[in-house]
Design a protein around this motif. Structure first.
Motif, mmCIF file in Angstrom:
data_model
loop_
_atom_site.group_PDB
_atom_site.id
_atom_site.type_symbol
_atom_site.label_atom_id
_atom_site.label_comp_id
_atom_site.label_asym_id
_atom_site.label_seq_id
_atom_site.Cartn_x
_atom_site.Cartn_y
_atom_site.Cartn_z
ATOM 1 N N GLY A 1 9.444 1.597 24.839
ATOM 2 C CA GLY A 1 10.510 0.615 24.846
ATOM 3 C C GLY A 1 10.100 -0.800 24.518
ATOM 4 O O GLY A 1 10.882 -1.730 24.709
ATOM 5 N N PHE A 2 8.896 -1.000 24.066
ATOM 6 C CA PHE A 2 8.434 -2.325 23.689
ATOM 7 C C PHE A 2 8.715 -2.537 22.208
ATOM 8 O O PHE A 2 7.840 -2.360 21.356
ATOM 9 N N GLY A 3 9.934 -2.952 21.894
ATOM 10 C CA GLY A 3 10.368 -3.060 20.506
ATOM 11 C C GLY A 3 9.643 -4.122 19.711
ATOM 12 O O GLY A 3 9.303 -3.920 18.550
ATOM 13 N N GLY A 4 9.389 -5.267 20.317
ATOM 14 C CA GLY A 4 8.718 -6.347 19.610
ATOM 15 C C GLY A 4 7.286 -6.005 19.253
ATOM 16 O O GLY A 4 6.824 -6.240 18.133
ATOM 17 N N ILE A 5 6.584 -5.439 20.220
ATOM 18 C CA ILE A 5 5.201 -5.052 19.974
ATOM 19 C C ILE A 5 5.145 -3.917 18.956
ATOM 20 O O ILE A 5 4.271 -3.896 18.089
ATOM 21 N N ALA A 6 6.085 -2.983 19.063
ATOM 22 C CA ALA A 6 6.112 -1.855 18.131
ATOM 23 C C ALA A 6 6.371 -2.336 16.707
ATOM 24 O O ALA A 6 5.731 -1.863 15.762
ATOM 25 N N GLY A 7 7.270 -3.286 16.553
ATOM 26 C CA GLY A 7 7.564 -3.815 15.223
ATOM 27 C C GLY A 7 6.391 -4.563 14.630
ATOM 28 O O GLY A 7 6.081 -4.424 13.440
ATOM 29 N N ALA A 8 5.731 -5.354 15.465
ATOM 30 C CA ALA A 8 4.570 -6.100 14.985
ATOM 31 C C ALA A 8 3.429 -5.161 14.610
ATOM 32 O O ALA A 8 2.787 -5.329 13.562
ATOM 33 N N ALA A 9 3.170 -4.167 15.428
ATOM 34 C CA ALA A 9 2.092 -3.221 15.143
ATOM 35 C C ALA A 9 2.415 -2.402 13.897
ATOM 36 O O ALA A 9 1.523 -2.114 13.093
ATOM 37 N N ALA A 10 3.679 -2.049 13.714
ATOM 38 C CA ALA A 10 4.066 -1.306 12.516
ATOM 39 C C ALA A 10 3.904 -2.163 11.266
ATOM 40 O O ALA A 10 3.464 -1.673 10.219
ATOM 41 N N GLY A 11 4.229 -3.438 11.370
ATOM 42 C CA GLY A 11 4.041 -4.344 10.233
ATOM 43 C C GLY A 11 2.578 -4.498 9.862
ATOM 44 O O GLY A 11 2.218 -4.487 8.681
ATOM 45 N N ILE A 12 1.727 -4.629 10.871
ATOM 46 C CA ILE A 12 0.290 -4.747 10.617
ATOM 47 C C ILE A 12 -0.238 -3.450 10.007
ATOM 48 O O ILE A 12 -1.035 -3.478 9.064
ATOM 49 N N ALA A 13 0.209 -2.316 10.525
ATOM 50 C CA ALA A 13 -0.241 -1.025 9.995
ATOM 51 C C ALA A 13 0.184 -0.856 8.545
ATOM 52 O O ALA A 13 -0.597 -0.386 7.709
ATOM 53 N N LYS A 14 1.404 -1.263 8.231
ATOM 54 C CA LYS A 14 1.886 -1.148 6.852
ATOM 55 C C LYS A 14 1.082 -2.053 5.919
ATOM 56 O O LYS A 14 0.678 -1.641 4.830
ATOM 57 N N PHE A 15 0.812 -3.269 6.361
ATOM 58 C CA PHE A 15 0.024 -4.199 5.553
ATOM 59 C C PHE A 15 -1.382 -3.662 5.296
ATOM 60 O O PHE A 15 -1.876 -3.698 4.170
ATOM 61 N N LEU A 16 -2.031 -3.152 6.334
ATOM 62 C CA LEU A 16 -3.386 -2.627 6.175
ATOM 63 C C LEU A 16 -3.419 -1.389 5.297
ATOM 64 O O LEU A 16 -4.359 -1.196 4.517
ATOM 65 N N ALA A 17 -2.394 -0.541 5.397
ATOM 66 C CA ALA A 17 -2.350 0.655 4.564
ATOM 67 C C ALA A 17 -2.179 0.283 3.093
ATOM 68 O O ALA A 17 -2.847 0.846 2.222
ATOM 69 N N VAL A 18 -1.304 -0.659 2.812
ATOM 70 C CA VAL A 18 -1.110 -1.103 1.429
ATOM 71 C C VAL A 18 -2.373 -1.773 0.906
ATOM 72 O O VAL A 18 -2.784 -1.534 -0.236
ATOM 73 N N LEU A 19 -3.005 -2.579 1.727
ATOM 74 C CA LEU A 19 -4.248 -3.234 1.328
ATOM 75 C C LEU A 19 -5.341 -2.204 1.036
ATOM 76 O O LEU A 19 -6.084 -2.338 0.061
ATOM 77 N N ALA A 20 -5.424 -1.163 1.846
ATOM 78 C CA ALA A 20 -6.413 -0.108 1.618
ATOM 79 C C ALA A 20 -6.130 0.618 0.307
ATOM 80 O O ALA A 20 -7.059 0.948 -0.442
ATOM 81 N N LEU A 21 -4.865 0.865 0.006
ATOM 82 C CA LEU A 21 -4.526 1.520 -1.265
ATOM 83 C C LEU A 21 -4.859 0.639 -2.463
ATOM 84 O O LEU A 21 -5.336 1.133 -3.488
ATOM 85 N N ILE A 22 -4.634 -0.648 -2.335
ATOM 86 C CA ILE A 22 -4.962 -1.570 -3.432
ATOM 87 C C ILE A 22 -6.469 -1.618 -3.659
ATOM 88 O O ILE A 22 -6.936 -1.545 -4.799
#
Length: 57
Positions: A19-40
């Motif tokens: 139920g921690f929506g803010g933390i979940a959103g921030a962690a998901a954003g960081i995960a998405k950024f790192l995944a895209v960076l790794a693919l690049i």
């Protein structure tokens, strides 16, 4: 880098389930950024590997 993306994705899932929506959103954003960076980075090294291998051989 991909390892950290997976860690942040797991953190986002666990935080979302608890139920921690803010933390979940921030962690998901960081995960998405790192995944895209790794693919690049993977794509750049793949292209460099093909071009350098042709010059060496």
């Amino acid at each position: 880098m991909l390892k950290w993306a997976l860690i942040f994705a797991v953190i986002a899932i666990v935080a979302g389930l608890l139920g921690f929506g803010g933390i979940a959103g921030a962690a998901a954003g960081i995960a998405k950024f790192l995944a895209v960076l790794a693919l690049i980075v993977f794509a750049v090294f793949l292209i460099l590997g093909f071009t350098v291998a042709k010059k060496v051989t």
